[in-house]
Scaffold this active site. Structure first.
Site, mmCIF file in Angstrom:
data_model
loop_
_atom_site.group_PDB
_atom_site.id
_atom_site.type_symbol
_atom_site.label_atom_id
_atom_site.label_comp_id
_atom_site.label_asym_id
_atom_site.label_seq_id
_atom_site.Cartn_x
_atom_site.Cartn_y
_atom_site.Cartn_z
ATOM 1 N N ASN A 175 -3.491 6.302 20.981
ATOM 2 C CA ASN A 175 -2.676 5.371 20.440
ATOM 3 C C ASN A 175 -1.668 5.054 21.651
ATOM 4 O O ASN A 175 -1.111 5.820 22.165
ATOM 5 C CB ASN A 175 -2.021 5.730 19.095
ATOM 6 C CG ASN A 175 -1.340 4.415 18.501
ATOM 7 O OD1 ASN A 175 -1.990 3.393 18.395
ATOM 8 N ND2 ASN A 175 -0.050 4.397 17.961
ATOM 9 N N ARG A 176 -1.120 3.762 21.666
ATOM 10 C CA ARG A 176 -0.010 3.240 22.454
ATOM 11 C C ARG A 176 1.162 3.994 22.360
ATOM 12 O O ARG A 176 1.742 4.604 23.324
ATOM 13 C CB ARG A 176 0.031 1.667 22.229
ATOM 14 C CG ARG A 176 1.337 1.302 23.103
ATOM 15 C CD ARG A 176 1.841 -0.051 22.646
ATOM 16 N NE ARG A 176 2.159 -0.455 21.281
ATOM 17 C CZ ARG A 176 2.267 -1.901 20.872
ATOM 18 N NH1 ARG A 176 2.532 -2.857 21.869
ATOM 19 N NH2 ARG A 176 2.479 -2.034 19.604
ATOM 20 N N LYS A 204 0.893 -1.177 -0.082
ATOM 21 C CA LYS A 204 0.044 0.028 -0.105
ATOM 22 C C LYS A 204 0.887 1.289 -0.069
ATOM 23 O O LYS A 204 0.504 2.315 -0.736
ATOM 24 C CB LYS A 204 -0.802 0.163 1.154
ATOM 25 C CG LYS A 204 -1.990 -1.197 1.238
ATOM 26 C CD LYS A 204 -3.158 -0.971 2.354
ATOM 27 C CE LYS A 204 -3.941 -1.897 2.352
ATOM 28 N NZ LYS A 204 -5.078 -1.741 3.282
ATOM 29 N N GLY A 218 -2.086 1.664 9.950
ATOM 30 C CA GLY A 218 -2.529 1.824 8.645
ATOM 31 C C GLY A 218 -4.201 2.073 8.556
ATOM 32 O O GLY A 218 -4.479 2.823 7.904
ATOM 33 N N GLY A 227 -5.967 3.877 17.911
ATOM 34 C CA GLY A 227 -5.386 3.498 16.952
ATOM 35 C C GLY A 227 -4.505 4.572 15.990
ATOM 36 O O GLY A 227 -5.373 5.578 15.925
ATOM 37 N N ALA A 228 -3.300 4.252 15.675
ATOM 38 C CA ALA A 228 -2.684 5.453 14.716
ATOM 39 C C ALA A 228 -2.021 4.658 13.771
ATOM 40 O O ALA A 228 -0.923 5.184 13.159
ATOM 41 C CB ALA A 228 -1.951 6.333 15.375
HETATM 42 P P1 ATR Z 1 -2.880 -2.065 10.547
HETATM 43 O O1 ATR Z 1 -2.636 -1.616 9.204
HETATM 44 O O2 ATR Z 1 -3.797 -3.068 10.808
HETATM 45 O O3 ATR Z 1 -3.686 -0.956 11.348
HETATM 46 P P2 ATR Z 1 -0.682 -1.212 11.936
HETATM 47 O O4 ATR Z 1 -0.403 -0.098 11.013
HETATM 48 O O5 ATR Z 1 0.497 -2.098 12.302
HETATM 49 O O6 ATR Z 1 -1.643 -2.422 11.426
HETATM 50 O O7 ATR Z 1 -1.325 -0.585 13.260
HETATM 51 C C1 ATR Z 1 -1.797 -1.431 14.500
HETATM 52 C C2 ATR Z 1 -2.292 -0.579 15.340
HETATM 53 O O8 ATR Z 1 -2.456 -1.543 16.668
HETATM 54 C C3 ATR Z 1 -1.307 0.422 15.787
HETATM 55 O O9 ATR Z 1 -2.277 1.629 16.394
HETATM 56 C C4 ATR Z 1 -0.571 -0.143 17.128
HETATM 57 O O10 ATR Z 1 -0.154 0.650 18.217
HETATM 58 P P3 ATR Z 1 1.215 1.192 18.051
HETATM 59 O O11 ATR Z 1 1.237 2.485 17.018
HETATM 60 O O12 ATR Z 1 1.682 1.978 19.391
HETATM 61 O O13 ATR Z 1 2.118 0.149 17.627
HETATM 62 C C5 ATR Z 1 -1.805 -0.765 17.736
HETATM 63 N N1 ATR Z 1 -1.488 -2.102 18.510
HETATM 64 C C6 ATR Z 1 -0.897 -3.344 18.095
HETATM 65 N N2 ATR Z 1 -0.482 -4.009 19.142
HETATM 66 C C7 ATR Z 1 -0.915 -3.150 20.206
HETATM 67 C C8 ATR Z 1 -0.491 -3.364 21.640
HETATM 68 N N3 ATR Z 1 -0.172 -4.549 22.106
HETATM 69 N N4 ATR Z 1 -1.125 -2.628 22.378
HETATM 70 C C9 ATR Z 1 -1.403 -1.301 22.084
HETATM 71 N N5 ATR Z 1 -1.732 -1.195 20.726
HETATM 72 C C10 ATR Z 1 -1.227 -1.954 19.900
#
Ligand code: ATR
Length: 266
Positions: free
Chosen positions: A161-162, A76, A140, A137-138
């Site tokens: 977001n974390r 993407k 993709g 979330g932040a």
């Molecule tokens: P996608 O394309 O599915 O959105 P991604 O871009 O990897 O996948 O994003 C995953 C999201 O889930 C992010 O917001 C991520 O938080 P971080 O930006 O802090 O990584 C969140 N996420 C994934 N695992 C997590 C966890 N164990 N605790 C909190 N947030 C998590």
């Protein structure tokens, strides 16, 4: 009974680009829409490695029977920079999930993930204009949804977001394109928002932590998921128990297929 259509020399070709490819779900859906719309077009899988994607993009520019493609993991972001033109929000997000070949060979791209999500809400009778939204979330998916929520007219968007820096960076990108948008950075408490959205991947696996503080869900909130599997995530279970209206992840995909078919000119 699905009517099958003969592929001939006149059939237009659509693709889906992914690596790996075997798990992709869109081709039957797009091919069904093509049949329903009476269009002589077929979507086929293209497995292509990230290293060869630039060459493949060039080949597609020259492939005159090709109309467009769905772009998915891991392409993407890379495809966004290979396109000759992308929509303003896809540029700000830095990713496309569809491309179209113009008659002159140019590849144009757009990101319909978030629009599919908002269209899914609309079809379910949940308009977003004027409502306040909380987005966990932040990554993709969250990026695309955040832009679509703002472009759909939410009165306020709170991003949590974390990794806080990623939430802040997303806020900056939104404000770069929509300077008047009301975008805040939040924590795990969604209180005070009409619409609560999980845009993280949390909830797919049983051991995942909660994407937000479930104890803060109140009955007037509408709680929406992007996760499709499982259908009822822990968030949705908690939201239902709290008396909230819930919105599943699947309508996002259904609506996206329609939006993609429109994008391809089917
Ligand atoms: P996608 O394309 O599915 O959105 P991604 O871009 O990897 O996948 O994003 C995953 C999201 O889930 C992010 O917001 C991520 O938080 P971080 O930006 O802090 O990584 C969140 N996420 C994934 N695992 C997590 C966890 N164990 N605790 C909190 N947030 C998590």
């Amino acid at each position: 009974m699905t009517e099958t259509r003969e592929i001939t020399g006149k059939t237009r070709v659509l693709g889906i680009l992914a690596d790996p490819i075997a798990h992709v779900k869109a081709p039957p859906g797009i091919n069904r829409i093509a049949r329903q719309r009476g269009r002589d077009a077929v979507m086929v899988p293209f497995q292509i490695s990230p290293e060869t994607l630039p060459h493949f993009a060039d080949a597609l520019r020259n492939l005159r029977s090709f109309d467009g493609a769905i772009i998915t993991v891991p392409h993407k972001g890379a495809m966004a920079s290979l396109c000759d033109e992308v929509s303003p929000s896809a540029r700000a997000i830095g990713a496309v999930n569809v491309i179209r070949r113009e008659p002159d060979g140019r590849l144009v791209g757009d990101m319909l993930d978030g629009l599919g999500f908002v269209a899914g809400l609309r079809v379910a009778g949940i308009p977003i204009a004027g409502r306040s939204a909380y987005l966990a979330g932040a990554g993709g998916a969250a990026n695309a949804i955040a832009f679509a929520l703002v472009e759909g007219g939410v009165s306020k968007l709170t991003i949590a977001n974390r990794t806080r820096a990623k939430a802040k960076a997303l806020r900056e990108r939104i404000l770069g394109l929509h300077p008047d948008a009301n975008v805040l950075i939040g924590d795990s408490d969604p209180s005070g928002h009409d619409l609560v959205v999980n845009g993280t991947s949390l909830g797919m696996r049983t051991e995942d932590p909660a994407p937000l503080d479930f104890a803060r869900l109140t009955p007037e909130m509408i709680v929406a998921e992007v996760i499709m599997q499982p259908t009822m995530t822990p968030l949705l279970v908690a939201a239902e128990a709290a008396g909230c209206r819930i919105h599943l992840g699947k309508p996002m995909l259904d609506q996206q297929l329609e939006l993609m078919a429109d994008y391809f000119g089917l």
